[in-house]
Design a protein around this motif. Structure first.
Motif, mmCIF file in Angstrom:
data_model
loop_
_atom_site.group_PDB
_atom_site.id
_atom_site.type_symbol
_atom_site.label_atom_id
_atom_site.label_comp_id
_atom_site.label_asym_id
_atom_site.label_seq_id
_atom_site.Cartn_x
_atom_site.Cartn_y
_atom_site.Cartn_z
ATOM 1 N N SER A 236 0.826 -1.215 0.000
ATOM 2 C CA SER A 236 0.000 0.000 0.000
ATOM 3 C C SER A 236 0.853 1.255 0.000
ATOM 4 O O SER A 236 0.460 2.280 -0.569
ATOM 5 C CB SER A 236 -0.938 -0.003 1.218
ATOM 6 O OG SER A 236 -0.225 0.220 2.416
ATOM 7 N N TRP B 216 -4.072 4.636 -4.326
ATOM 8 C CA TRP B 216 -4.954 4.951 -3.210
ATOM 9 C C TRP B 216 -6.233 5.625 -3.717
ATOM 10 O O TRP B 216 -7.281 5.535 -3.095
ATOM 11 C CB TRP B 216 -4.244 5.872 -2.215
ATOM 12 C CG TRP B 216 -3.309 5.155 -1.290
ATOM 13 C CD1 TRP B 216 -2.047 4.715 -1.562
ATOM 14 C CD2 TRP B 216 -3.568 4.779 0.066
ATOM 15 N NE1 TRP B 216 -1.497 4.098 -0.471
ATOM 16 C CE2 TRP B 216 -2.411 4.125 0.545
ATOM 17 C CE3 TRP B 216 -4.651 4.936 0.917
ATOM 18 C CZ2 TRP B 216 -2.316 3.629 1.856
ATOM 19 C CZ3 TRP B 216 -4.555 4.442 2.223
ATOM 20 C CH2 TRP B 216 -3.405 3.791 2.673
ATOM 21 N N GLY C 91 -0.864 7.477 -5.242
ATOM 22 C CA GLY C 91 -0.776 6.908 -3.904
ATOM 23 C C GLY C 91 -0.403 7.974 -2.906
ATOM 24 O O GLY C 91 -0.715 9.150 -3.084
ATOM 25 N N THR D 188 -0.286 3.838 8.443
ATOM 26 C CA THR D 188 0.163 2.690 7.649
ATOM 27 C C THR D 188 1.564 2.251 8.063
ATOM 28 O O THR D 188 1.833 1.050 8.204
ATOM 29 C CB THR D 188 0.141 3.036 6.155
ATOM 30 O OG1 THR D 188 -1.149 3.530 5.795
ATOM 31 C CG2 THR D 188 0.453 1.819 5.305
ATOM 32 N N SER E 277 -4.753 0.098 -3.493
ATOM 33 C CA SER E 277 -3.775 0.364 -2.438
ATOM 34 C C SER E 277 -4.468 0.654 -1.115
ATOM 35 O O SER E 277 -3.977 0.284 -0.039
ATOM 36 C CB SER E 277 -2.886 1.545 -2.827
ATOM 37 O OG SER E 277 -2.216 1.307 -4.038
ATOM 38 N N PHE E 278 -5.608 1.330 -1.185
ATOM 39 C CA PHE E 278 -6.396 1.621 0.006
ATOM 40 C C PHE E 278 -6.985 0.340 0.596
ATOM 41 O O PHE E 278 -6.989 0.139 1.818
ATOM 42 C CB PHE E 278 -7.512 2.607 -0.347
ATOM 43 C CG PHE E 278 -8.575 2.752 0.706
ATOM 44 C CD1 PHE E 278 -8.341 3.484 1.854
ATOM 45 C CD2 PHE E 278 -9.817 2.146 0.539
ATOM 46 C CE1 PHE E 278 -9.322 3.613 2.835
ATOM 47 C CE2 PHE E 278 -10.804 2.281 1.496
ATOM 48 C CZ PHE E 278 -10.554 3.014 2.641
ATOM 49 N N PHE F 258 -5.767 -2.563 0.504
ATOM 50 C CA PHE F 258 -4.735 -3.352 1.172
ATOM 51 C C PHE F 258 -4.774 -3.101 2.681
ATOM 52 O O PHE F 258 -4.556 -4.017 3.480
ATOM 53 C CB PHE F 258 -3.346 -2.995 0.624
ATOM 54 C CG PHE F 258 -3.073 -3.541 -0.750
ATOM 55 C CD1 PHE F 258 -3.733 -4.658 -1.231
ATOM 56 C CD2 PHE F 258 -2.133 -2.938 -1.576
ATOM 57 C CE1 PHE F 258 -3.482 -5.163 -2.503
ATOM 58 C CE2 PHE F 258 -1.871 -3.428 -2.845
ATOM 59 C CZ PHE F 258 -2.540 -4.540 -3.310
ATOM 60 N N VAL F 259 -5.015 -1.853 3.077
ATOM 61 C CA VAL F 259 -5.081 -1.514 4.503
ATOM 62 C C VAL F 259 -6.292 -2.180 5.150
ATOM 63 O O VAL F 259 -6.201 -2.718 6.259
ATOM 64 C CB VAL F 259 -5.124 0.013 4.701
ATOM 65 C CG1 VAL F 259 -5.309 0.376 6.173
ATOM 66 C CG2 VAL F 259 -3.848 0.657 4.168
#
Length: 230
Positions: free
Chosen positions: A30, A36, A56, A100, A182-183, A185-186
């Protein structure tokens, strides 16, 4: 007297190491990926004008085509934050980055602690406390990043992910933006940490069960004497 862990308990603790590795991989991805936020760009007076934007926490890319050929350029997010303070909230961006990063660090510590705990046959309560603390800190940190980016999206990015120079040329991304992978992933990282915490709760319950003394039935003295005589 030192108490030892069963093989089953140690195996469950070691399983949290692999889960922590997954979380570290997700959060690292991420941070280094550029998705993101993702958006499509349009021009109100041109049906042929199309474009895409994604970035990102640190960099991204925009590709705009007015119908005469696409033009791509890189996006430097920190530099844009300095030059255009109203583009995004600096503090929400910083909260996303810090959350993160701390989540990644905490999960790495949790992975090391799980190896130490599973490698030792002794029931070390300090290591178990470290496991709970590191996984809890990772969950809270990732939740901070998650909430900060939610605020960033709905407060700033839902209606605009373009620089001032592009907006002056009537490009817009109103209602054309969305969260990128990517967001997510969190979000996946948070779910995996919750799995880890559930495993640790089960391990704690198993350790308590293993510590319970086995109740022995009283043996009749005459029967015991007869057994010994035999």
């Amino acid at each position: 007297m030192k108490m030892s862990m069963s093989i089953k308990t140690r195996s469950l603790v070691f399983a949290t190491f692999f889960v922590n590795c997954i979380v570290v991989g997700l959060l690292l991805a991420s941070l280094i990926t550029e998705h993101w936020i993702e958006a499509e760009a349009r021009m109100p007076n041109s049906a042929n004008a199309t474009g895409t934007v994604h970035f990102g926490l640190f960099s991204g890319k925009k590709t705009l085509d007015r119908g005469i050929g696409s033009r791509s350029s890189k996006i430097d997010v920190p530099a844009t934050l300095r030059s255009e303070p109203n583009f995004m909230s600096y503090w929400l961006w910083l909260g996303t980055f810090v959350g993160t990063g701390l989540g990644l660090f905490s999960s790495a510590i949790g992975g090391i602690a799980s190896v130490m705990k599973s490698a030792s046959p002794q029931k070390k309560h300090g290591t178990m406390c470290l496991l709970f603390f590191s996984n809890g800190a990772s969950a809270i940190s990732q939740l901070l990043a998650f909430l900060c980016w939610i605020g960033e999206f709905y407060g700033y990015l839902k209606t605009n992910v373009l620089m001032a120079e592009d907006r002056k040329k009537t490009w817009h991304t109103i209602n054309l933006s969305d969260f990128g992978h990517s967001f997510y992933f969190v979000l996946a990282g948070i779910l995996f940490v919750i799995v880890n915490i559930v495993i640790l709760v089960v391990v704690l319950a198993m350790e308590k069960k293993e510590r319970r003394p086995v109740r022995q039935e009283p043996v009749d003295e005459k029967a015991a004497g007869a057994i010994m005589l035999y």
